[in-house]
Design a protein around this motif. Structure first.
Motif, PDB file in Angstrom:
ATOM      1  N   PRO A  85       0.810  -1.233   0.000  1.00  0.00           N
ATOM      2  CA  PRO A  85       0.000   0.000   0.000  1.00  0.00           C
ATOM      3  C   PRO A  85       0.839   1.276   0.000  1.00  0.00           C
ATOM      4  N   LEU A  86       0.331   2.273  -0.741  1.00  0.00           N
ATOM      5  CA  LEU A  86       0.816   3.643  -0.584  1.00  0.00           C
ATOM      6  C   LEU A  86       0.037   4.275   0.569  1.00  0.00           C
ATOM      7  N   LEU A  87       0.752   4.876   1.496  1.00  0.00           N
ATOM      8  CA  LEU A  87       0.110   5.635   2.576  1.00  0.00           C
ATOM      9  C   LEU A  87       0.448   7.109   2.386  1.00  0.00           C
ATOM     10  N   VAL A  88      -0.472   7.973   2.767  1.00  0.00           N
ATOM     11  CA  VAL A  88      -0.248   9.410   2.630  1.00  0.00           C
ATOM     12  C   VAL A  88      -0.600  10.115   3.936  1.00  0.00           C
ATOM     13  N   SER A  89      -0.035  11.296   4.088  1.00  0.00           N
ATOM     14  CA  SER A  89      -0.447  12.199   5.162  1.00  0.00           C
ATOM     15  C   SER A  89      -1.272  13.308   4.544  1.00  0.00           C
ATOM     16  N   VAL A  90      -2.197  13.829   5.325  1.00  0.00           N
ATOM     17  CA  VAL A  90      -3.003  14.989   4.924  1.00  0.00           C
ATOM     18  C   VAL A  90      -2.732  16.073   5.958  1.00  0.00           C
ATOM     19  N   ARG A  91      -2.104  17.150   5.517  1.00  0.00           N
ATOM     20  CA  ARG A  91      -1.588  18.145   6.463  1.00  0.00           C
ATOM     21  C   ARG A  91      -2.048  19.550   6.080  1.00  0.00           C
ATOM     22  N   SER A  92      -2.326  20.353   7.091  1.00  0.00           N
ATOM     23  CA  SER A  92      -2.719  21.745   6.866  1.00  0.00           C
ATOM     24  C   SER A  92      -1.504  22.593   6.535  1.00  0.00           C
ATOM     25  N   GLY A  93      -1.756  23.815   6.081  1.00  0.00           N
ATOM     26  CA  GLY A  93      -0.661  24.748   5.806  1.00  0.00           C
ATOM     27  C   GLY A  93      -1.198  26.068   5.309  1.00  0.00           C
ATOM     28  N   ALA A  94      -1.280  27.065   6.198  1.00  0.00           N
ATOM     29  CA  ALA A  94      -1.805  28.382   5.838  1.00  0.00           C
ATOM     30  C   ALA A  94      -0.685  29.290   5.351  1.00  0.00           C
ATOM     31  N   LYS A  95      -1.057  30.451   4.829  1.00  0.00           N
ATOM     32  CA  LYS A  95      -0.068  31.412   4.337  1.00  0.00           C
ATOM     33  C   LYS A  95       0.902  31.803   5.428  1.00  0.00           C
ATOM     34  N   PHE A  96       0.369  32.055   6.631  1.00  0.00           N
ATOM     35  CA  PHE A  96       1.202  32.415   7.774  1.00  0.00           C
ATOM     36  C   PHE A  96       1.271  31.224   8.717  1.00  0.00           C
ATOM     37  N   SER A  97       2.441  30.993   9.255  1.00  0.00           N
ATOM     38  CA  SER A  97       2.655  29.841  10.110  1.00  0.00           C
ATOM     39  C   SER A  97       1.741  29.895  11.330  1.00  0.00           C
ATOM     40  N   MET A  98       1.026  28.788  11.552  1.00  0.00           N
ATOM     41  CA  MET A  98       0.141  28.658  12.723  1.00  0.00           C
ATOM     42  C   MET A  98       0.418  27.305  13.366  1.00  0.00           C
ATOM     43  N   PRO A  99       1.605  27.133  13.929  1.00  0.00           N
ATOM     44  CA  PRO A  99       2.036  25.796  14.369  1.00  0.00           C
ATOM     45  C   PRO A  99       1.107  25.170  15.384  1.00  0.00           C
ATOM     46  N   GLY A 100       0.615  23.970  15.031  1.00  0.00           N
ATOM     47  CA  GLY A 100      -0.221  23.211  15.948  1.00  0.00           C
ATOM     48  C   GLY A 100      -1.656  23.659  16.047  1.00  0.00           C
ATOM     49  N   MET A 101      -2.038  24.686  15.290  1.00  0.00           N
ATOM     50  CA  MET A 101      -3.387  25.235  15.432  1.00  0.00           C
ATOM     51  C   MET A 101      -4.422  24.501  14.592  1.00  0.00           C
ATOM     52  N   MET A 102      -3.962  23.859  13.508  1.00  0.00           N
ATOM     53  CA  MET A 102      -4.906  23.147  12.646  1.00  0.00           C
ATOM     54  C   MET A 102      -4.525  21.672  12.605  1.00  0.00           C
ATOM     55  N   GLU A 103      -5.206  20.913  11.759  1.00  0.00           N
ATOM     56  CA  GLU A 103      -5.143  19.460  11.879  1.00  0.00           C
ATOM     57  C   GLU A 103      -4.204  18.806  10.870  1.00  0.00           C
ATOM     58  N   THR A 104      -3.741  17.610  11.245  1.00  0.00           N
ATOM     59  CA  THR A 104      -2.930  16.742  10.410  1.00  0.00           C
ATOM     60  C   THR A 104      -3.379  15.308  10.661  1.00  0.00           C
ATOM     61  N   VAL A 105      -3.420  14.503   9.609  1.00  0.00           N
ATOM     62  CA  VAL A 105      -3.720  13.079   9.758  1.00  0.00           C
ATOM     63  C   VAL A 105      -2.649  12.296   9.000  1.00  0.00           C
ATOM     64  N   LEU A 106      -2.002  11.364   9.697  1.00  0.00           N
ATOM     65  CA  LEU A 106      -0.956  10.538   9.100  1.00  0.00           C
ATOM     66  C   LEU A 106      -1.471   9.132   8.812  1.00  0.00           C
ATOM     67  N   ASN A 107      -0.739   8.425   7.958  1.00  0.00           N
ATOM     68  CA  ASN A 107      -0.945   6.985   7.704  1.00  0.00           C
ATOM     69  C   ASN A 107      -2.257   6.659   7.009  1.00  0.00           C
ATOM     70  N   ILE A 108      -2.813   7.629   6.270  1.00  0.00           N
ATOM     71  CA  ILE A 108      -4.062   7.357   5.544  1.00  0.00           C
ATOM     72  C   ILE A 108      -3.804   6.293   4.471  1.00  0.00           C
ATOM     73  N   GLY A 109      -4.715   5.311   4.419  1.00  0.00           N
ATOM     74  CA  GLY A 109      -4.593   4.228   3.456  1.00  0.00           C
ATOM     75  C   GLY A 109      -4.507   2.861   4.104  1.00  0.00           C
ATOM     76  N   ILE A 110      -4.452   2.812   5.444  1.00  0.00           N
ATOM     77  CA  ILE A 110      -4.395   1.518   6.132  1.00  0.00           C
ATOM     78  C   ILE A 110      -5.811   1.046   6.450  1.00  0.00           C
ATOM     79  N   ASN A 111      -6.038  -0.229   6.227  1.00  0.00           N
ATOM     80  CA  ASN A 111      -7.258  -0.896   6.679  1.00  0.00           C
ATOM     81  C   ASN A 111      -6.894  -2.322   7.067  1.00  0.00           C
ATOM     82  N   ASP A 112      -7.879  -3.140   7.309  1.00  0.00           N
ATOM     83  CA  ASP A 112      -7.594  -4.490   7.806  1.00  0.00           C
ATOM     84  C   ASP A 112      -6.808  -5.327   6.799  1.00  0.00           C
TER      85      ASP A 112
END
Length: 878
Positions: A85-112
């Motif tokens: 499987p290919l796994l991907v992360s889905v990560r936020s990123g605004a024009k101005f740095s807002m560290p830790g203020m928005m969401e990130t999800v890692l390891n998308i693509g895993i199932n049983d």
């Protein structure tokens, strides 16, 4: 149709507005040939559409599918493939740095099914199941809204006294089932097994996190516009949790705390990025990577040098090592302390990476202000009592006192005191001057205590609501029952709002010592000196000070002020002189009134003589008296009660005073008998002040007097006072400019007429803001300001920074129409906004000649005036 998705090979660092900072910088590193996992960015335009319409824009799904297919082709893997499987992360990123203020999800693509393929391809069954439990935990909390504590509790119960890394494959398999059960129970649905559904839901969650409470609060604090939106970055996963030859870390190209060059950062073996951020395990210094993986370490140092040279600034880097292969996950211009900002700016000049123009744009007035205030030697101290609003920076220690008289008394004996009140009022000025700091249980950042304390450079903590302040008993009580009596030592931190019992050690600011005339021999101070010298050489705006005493004026001059832009003469009538003002108000005959004026005139002459001496050769703008009249009169209820209790024994003067108070009582004193109206209603008052100014000028070596008539609404008001003042000046042979304060909307709208009678305008933006918005600075914070900020009606309080669309437009109209009538009209600002960085830049934009602010804000205004001048010529003032 708009293009909503960009491959990393298509972007660059200049597209932050479209791709967000993270996406733009990932693209930039890709273009530099650095090892970046492949991926693509969904633009901020797509986010704004989603937030405004509640759904994705047409065509976005197809674009994402096309870019995902290209990513799969390049990686030789498919998202969620059961075999590899290919796994991907889905990560936020605004024009101005807002560290830790928005969401990130890692390891998308895993199932049983794909977890088995991941285990087979990696040869590490434990890693695969650990990645699966991480996905469910992060996805459940971030995307599905499950309480994250439920997942934490489950893993804590499973591991007992063990560390996360001690959990074996069967442990993690049980944990995955437990986590799926939590999702099922809390959401009423199974954890999504379809990898594309996982990715699509994660993208929506990241977009939605732009309006999460913590993100909104952070934007408000950093003054980041609320309508920018965030981009989403979909990136092929690389794994730092594959064993001892893998890991993750954060690196800085210079120390973000001090600015010193070197190797700074943290590393964590056998971990994913969230382990470092969450503090689940203790990291090791980045230098230890050299012993673990010298090849990756040397390559990391090469990349750090490349990025700093390319960005010409301190870079903050996130990286992962996957089985000895180094991958760059993010870079950005790093956040830093105020001290580091100044040091780094001049270091980069000396290294030939930037010039002094750019060095000035790399620092801010807010950072300079942070360096100017005293601070506690340690950030935390034992005995914290409560936390209020950090209204005015600094650190202050002293005995708690509960009245201004007591503050003056103890300070006169050489003792340090903290004035503690429910809230302050103008009568507390003497106590505030005497005290090292001010603590109130009510009010906010624009309350009287906050505004005056900032103006005087006093440390202030406001709105400490947990304190029950009993002024009569001279004590306050905390929520836990601790009682602090008058005389007990307390410490207040204006930087974070903390209040401590006892003495916390304080250290003075070397930057203030430099501005007071010290030599810039300290490295930090030398950096500040170089930046300030260059800012002064490029700025167009003059900088004056609001100063009411010779001492304030002298300090302002040492801090670089080019004159006094506002002397508030009403402040000279408080304290012992209030009785003379009462006599003036009580006067029933011309003779009584003249006697009161005659008593005041020599005192005023001495006041102005001291100011002219302190500012020898520099302009001094003296505002004729502008008090809301109630500030000089007793409270009508208190006086009535006192007389009622005294009955027939009440003094005749008190009876006359009550009669006068009733006659002059106003429902809204801020809109009542004050300013030019008071001068016209009380014959001889303004004339007395003008005579005192003239007499002081005649005594002084090189006076440059400017007489400012307050609260003018109509040119006729100004003409009457101007003619009287001009006659006195002519009789005494004194030259002085005569102008007015623009603080009433009608004055701004009729500025062309008013300029016929005025030689200068000074914008009184405190009152102009109150009258334009229709609310009082002293009342609104507790009533509805917080709600307005939460709703986004205010990005920032209009009392903190000029409202450019309303108040600012009135200023622009007045400036343009005033100069159309009188081309040489001098224009300035003397409201509290004169020391606000954003407001200084606005004043430069509309062509004012100077800003005026409190003495302690003078260096801030000088720096921001230089930054404004460079911005107008195209330099980057990020």
């Amino acid at each position: 149709m708009p293009k909503y998705v960009y491959d990393f090979t298509e972007g660059n660092k200049d597209l932050k507005g479209l791709l967000g900072g993270k996406g733009a910088n990932l693209a930039e590193m890709t273009n530099l040939g650095l090892p970046v996992p492949p991926g693509f960015t969904i633009t901020t335009e797509a986010c704004r559409h989603y937030l405004s319409h509640g759904d994705m824009p047409d065509g976005l799904g197809e674009e994402v599918a096309a870019h995902l297919a290209a990513l799969e082709s390049g990686m030789g893997k498919r998202l969620g493939d059961p075999d590899d499987p290919l796994l991907v992360s889905v990560r936020s990123g605004a024009k101005f740095s807002m560290p830790g203020m928005m969401e990130t999800v890692l390891n998308i693509g895993i199932n049983d099914r794909s977890v088995l393929g991941l285990a087979k391809q990696s040869g590490n069954e434990r890693f695969a199941w650990d990645s699966y439990r991480r996905l469910i935990q992060m996805f459940g909390k971030t995307v599905l809204g499950v309480d994250g504590e439920l997942f934490e509790r489950a893993i804590d119960e499973l591991k007992g006294e063990r560390e996360d890394t001690d959990l074996d494959t069967p442990d993690l398999q049980r944990l995955v089932e437990t986590y799926k059960g939590i999702v099922r129970e809390r959401t009423g649905r199974e954890f999504p097994a379809d990898p594309r559904e996982q990715m699509d839901l994660a993208i929506r969650a990241v977009f939605g996190s732009w309006n999460a409470p913590r993100a909104v609060l952070y934007r408000r604090q950093e003054r980041i516009p609320a309508d920018l939106g965030t981009a989403v970055n979909v990136v092929a996963m690389v794994f730092g949790n594959l064993g001892a030859d893998s890991g993750t870390g954060v690196a800085f190209t210079r120390d973000p705390g001090t600015g010193q060059r070197g190797v700074y950062g943290d590393y964590l073996q056998n971990a994913q990025g969230e382990d470092v951020v969450a503090g689940i395990r203790n990291t090791v210094p980045l230098q230890e990577l050299e012993a673990v993986d010298p090849v990756s370490y040397r390559r990391l140092l090469e990349i750090m040098a490349t990025l700093e040279g390319h960005y010409r600034d301190l870079c903050d880097i996130e990286f992962t090592v996957e089985r000895g292969k180094l991958w760059m996950l993010q870079t950005r211009v790093g956040k830093r302390t105020a001290a580091a900002a100044f040091r780094i700016a001049v270091q980069l000049v000396d290294e030939g990476l930037i010039d002094m123009d750019e060095a000035v744009t790399r620092v801010t007035g807010d950072q300079l202000a942070q360096l100017m205030f005293p601070r506690f030697a340690t950030p935390e101290g034992d005995g914290r009592l409560t936390t209020g609003m950090n209204a005015s920076p600094g650190a202050a220690v002293g005995k708690a006192v509960f009245t201004s008289a007591r503050a003056v008394e103890l300070a006169g004996r050489g003792e340090d005191v903290i004035l503690v009140r429910r809230e302050t009022n103008p009568d507390d000025l003497s106590g505030m001057i005497a005290a090292k700091g001010v603590l109130t249980s009510r009010g906010g950042k624009t309350s009287h205590a906050a505004v005056v304390a900032r103006g005087m450079g006093k440390t202030c903590v406001c709105g400490a609501e947990e304190l029950d302040v009993d002024v009569d008993a001279r004590r306050f009580t905390t929520r836990d029952g601790t009682v602090v009596e008058e005389g007990d030592v307390i410490s207040i931190d204006g930087g974070n709002g903390a209040v401590y019992l006892g003495e916390v050690p304080v250290v003075a600011s070397p930057v203030v010592e430099y501005f007071e005339g010290g030599h810039p021999d300290d490295e930090l101070v030398a950096a500040v000196h170089r930046v300030m010298t260059h800012a002064d050489s490029v700025r167009v705006l003059g900088v004056r000070a609001n100063a009411d005493t010779p001492e304030d004026a002298a300090r302002a001059r040492r801090f670089g002020a080019q004159g006094v832009g506002l002397c508030r003469t009403e402040h000279m009538f408080l304290g012992d002189r209030r009785k003379l003002v009462e006599d003036l108000i009580l006067a029933t005959t011309p003779q009584e009134r003249q006697a009161a004026l005659d008593a005041l005139e020599p005192l005023q002459t001495a006041d102005f003589t001291g100011l002219f001496a302190a500012m020898d050769g520099l302009p001094v703008t003296i505002r004729l008296i502008d008090p809301p009249l109630h500030e000089f009169l007793p409270d009508i209820t208190d006086l009535s009660v006192r007389l009622a209790l005294a009955a027939d024994q009440a003094p005749e003067k008190d009876r006359r005073l009550l009669e006068a108070v009733r006659r002059l009582h106003e429902q809204n004193p801020m809109l009542g008998l004050r300013g030019v109206r008071l001068g016209l209603a009380v014959p001889g008052l303004f004339a007395m002040q003008v005579r005192a100014i003239a007499a002081a000028a005649r005594r002084s070596a090189n006076p440059k007097a400017e007489i400012m008539i307050p609260l003018v609404s109509a040119v006729q008001e100004l003409e009457l006072v101007r003619d009287e003042a001009a006659k006195i000046l002519a009789e005494t042979g004194v030259d002085a400019l005569i102008g007015t304060m623009i603080e009433v909307p009608r004055a701004a709208l009729t500025a062309g007429q008013i300029a016929e009678a005025a030689e200068f305008f000074s914008f009184g933006t405190n009152d102009l803001t109150q009258m334009t918005w229709g609310f009082s600075r002293d009342d609104v914070e507790s009533a509805f300001f917080g709600r307005y900020l939460d709703l986004g009606i205010f990005g920032v309080s209009p009392f903190e920074s000029i409202d450019p669309d309303g108040v600012g437009r009135l200023m622009r109209i007045a400036a343009e129409e005033g100069r159309r009538t009188r081309p040489g009209l001098k224009l300035g600002i003397c409201g509290e906004h004169g020391g606000d960085p954003e407001s200084v830049r606005f004043c430069h934009e509309i062509g004012l000649d100077y800003v005026s602010c409190s003495p302690f804000r003078v260096p801030v205004a000088r720096l921001e005036a230089g930054r404004a001048a460079l911005a107008s010529t195209g330099s980057d003032t990020r």
